[in-house]
Design a protein around this motif. Structure first.
Motif, mmCIF file in Angstrom:
data_model
loop_
_atom_site.group_PDB
_atom_site.id
_atom_site.type_symbol
_atom_site.label_atom_id
_atom_site.label_comp_id
_atom_site.label_asym_id
_atom_site.label_seq_id
_atom_site.Cartn_x
_atom_site.Cartn_y
_atom_site.Cartn_z
ATOM 1 N N PRO A 205 0.854 -1.201 0.000
ATOM 2 C CA PRO A 205 0.000 0.000 0.000
ATOM 3 C C PRO A 205 0.885 1.245 0.000
ATOM 4 N N GLU A 206 0.363 2.314 -0.566
ATOM 5 C CA GLU A 206 1.168 3.526 -0.707
ATOM 6 C C GLU A 206 1.704 4.023 0.633
ATOM 7 N N GLU A 207 0.877 3.927 1.687
ATOM 8 C CA GLU A 207 1.299 4.473 2.975
ATOM 9 C C GLU A 207 2.434 3.676 3.613
ATOM 10 N N ALA A 208 2.714 2.470 3.076
ATOM 11 C CA ALA A 208 3.783 1.642 3.644
ATOM 12 C C ALA A 208 5.084 1.752 2.863
ATOM 13 N N GLU A 209 5.082 2.488 1.756
ATOM 14 C CA GLU A 209 6.266 2.514 0.902
ATOM 15 C C GLU A 209 7.473 3.135 1.597
ATOM 16 N N ARG A 210 7.271 4.227 2.313
ATOM 17 C CA ARG A 210 8.399 4.868 2.994
ATOM 18 C C ARG A 210 9.013 3.932 4.037
ATOM 19 N N GLU A 211 8.152 3.266 4.799
ATOM 20 C CA GLU A 211 8.646 2.337 5.820
ATOM 21 C C GLU A 211 9.359 1.150 5.176
ATOM 22 N N LEU A 212 8.837 0.682 4.046
ATOM 23 C CA LEU A 212 9.477 -0.422 3.334
ATOM 24 C C LEU A 212 10.866 -0.006 2.859
ATOM 25 N N HIS A 213 10.962 1.194 2.309
ATOM 26 C CA HIS A 213 12.256 1.684 1.831
ATOM 27 C C HIS A 213 13.272 1.719 2.969
ATOM 28 N N SER A 214 12.849 2.187 4.119
ATOM 29 C CA SER A 214 13.745 2.250 5.267
ATOM 30 C C SER A 214 14.131 0.855 5.750
ATOM 31 N N ALA A 215 13.168 -0.058 5.756
ATOM 32 C CA ALA A 215 13.435 -1.407 6.232
ATOM 33 C C ALA A 215 14.463 -2.123 5.375
ATOM 34 N N MET A 216 14.472 -1.843 4.074
ATOM 35 C CA MET A 216 15.388 -2.535 3.187
ATOM 36 C C MET A 216 16.791 -1.975 3.236
ATOM 37 N N LYS A 217 16.997 -0.901 3.981
ATOM 38 C CA LYS A 217 18.342 -0.330 4.133
ATOM 39 C C LYS A 217 18.976 -0.712 5.458
ATOM 40 N N VAL A 218 18.218 -1.378 6.325
ATOM 41 C CA VAL A 218 18.676 -1.673 7.688
ATOM 42 C C VAL A 218 18.927 -3.160 7.829
#
Length: 220
Positions: A205-218
């Protein structure tokens, strides 16, 4: 699957050929008689009709179709076709072509559109996908904009290398649906390890994209 395609231009015909190769039942609806060329898509049923006219859609028995594809070169016509297909004929799935990206905001549930396909936006996304590493790229929007198909290419030095898929801390309602590794397309299993250079394809979902991006960098 029974599919109706409104608009028998280059796009509509190309869609019809692909669907026929996959053994679907395809009907092309075209209002301009000069555009009707049965030999160009010989396996399809051709209907000289205006898909924006209720009477013509009734003649086509649109209520018997599983999918309507609004593929004309006119965004206004595609919106009308989508709305009629959904509200008057209860077609299960409506896919609409967006010709002008500035009109994309109109192609939603209010107009009966399930999936809006914007060729300019898709091409731009594919360009971004080809050159972007470590950034989240939106490829397509599904189901009235409530979910997106997004892609992220892991850098070669990603801290996620060697980590199992099951250890990814993905946001709620986000699903990893494919890993593209070279020429391979991998349907991810929980114990599959990630590698640098992997292209990860998610539905999110669009509202989860920012959190997903951050999760994939950690690291996880």
């Amino acid at each position: 699957m029974k599919v109706a395609i409104a608009g028998a231009g280059a796009v509509g015909r190309a869609i019809a050929r692909e669907l026929l190769q996959n053994e679907h039942d395809v009907t092309l609806i075209e209002r301009d008689r000069t555009h009707i060329d049965v030999e160009a898509v010989s396996g399809a049923t051709w209907l000289h009709a205006d898909a924006c006219e209720l009477d013509d859609l009734e003649r086509a028995e649109l209520q018997t179709f599983d999918v309507m594809v609004a593929a004309t070169g006119d965004d206004k016509a595609n919106l009308v076709v989508s709305l009629l297909a959904t509200t008057e004929f209860a077609v299960n799935r409506v896919v609409a072509r967006v010709n002008d990206p500035r009109n994309e905001w109109l192609f939603n549930d209010d107009w009966g559109v399930d999936v809006a396909v914007s060729t300019p936006r898709m091409l731009a996304s594919l360009v971004e996908e080809a050159v972007s590493v470590g950034d989240l790229v939106r490829l397509m929007t599904f189901r009235q904009g409530q979910a997106n198909l997004v892609e992220l290419t892991l850098p070669d030095d990603t801290p996620l290398a060697g980590k199992a898929v099951r250890r990814l801390q993905l946001p709620r309602d986000v699903a990893l649906v494919a890993i593209i590794r070279g020429k391979r397309v991998i349907v991810p299993e929980p114990d599959d390890p990630l590698e640098g250079g992997d292209e990860l394809v998610f539905i999110a979902p669009e509202e989860a994209e920012r959190e997903l991006h951050s999760a994939m960098k950690v690291p996880v």
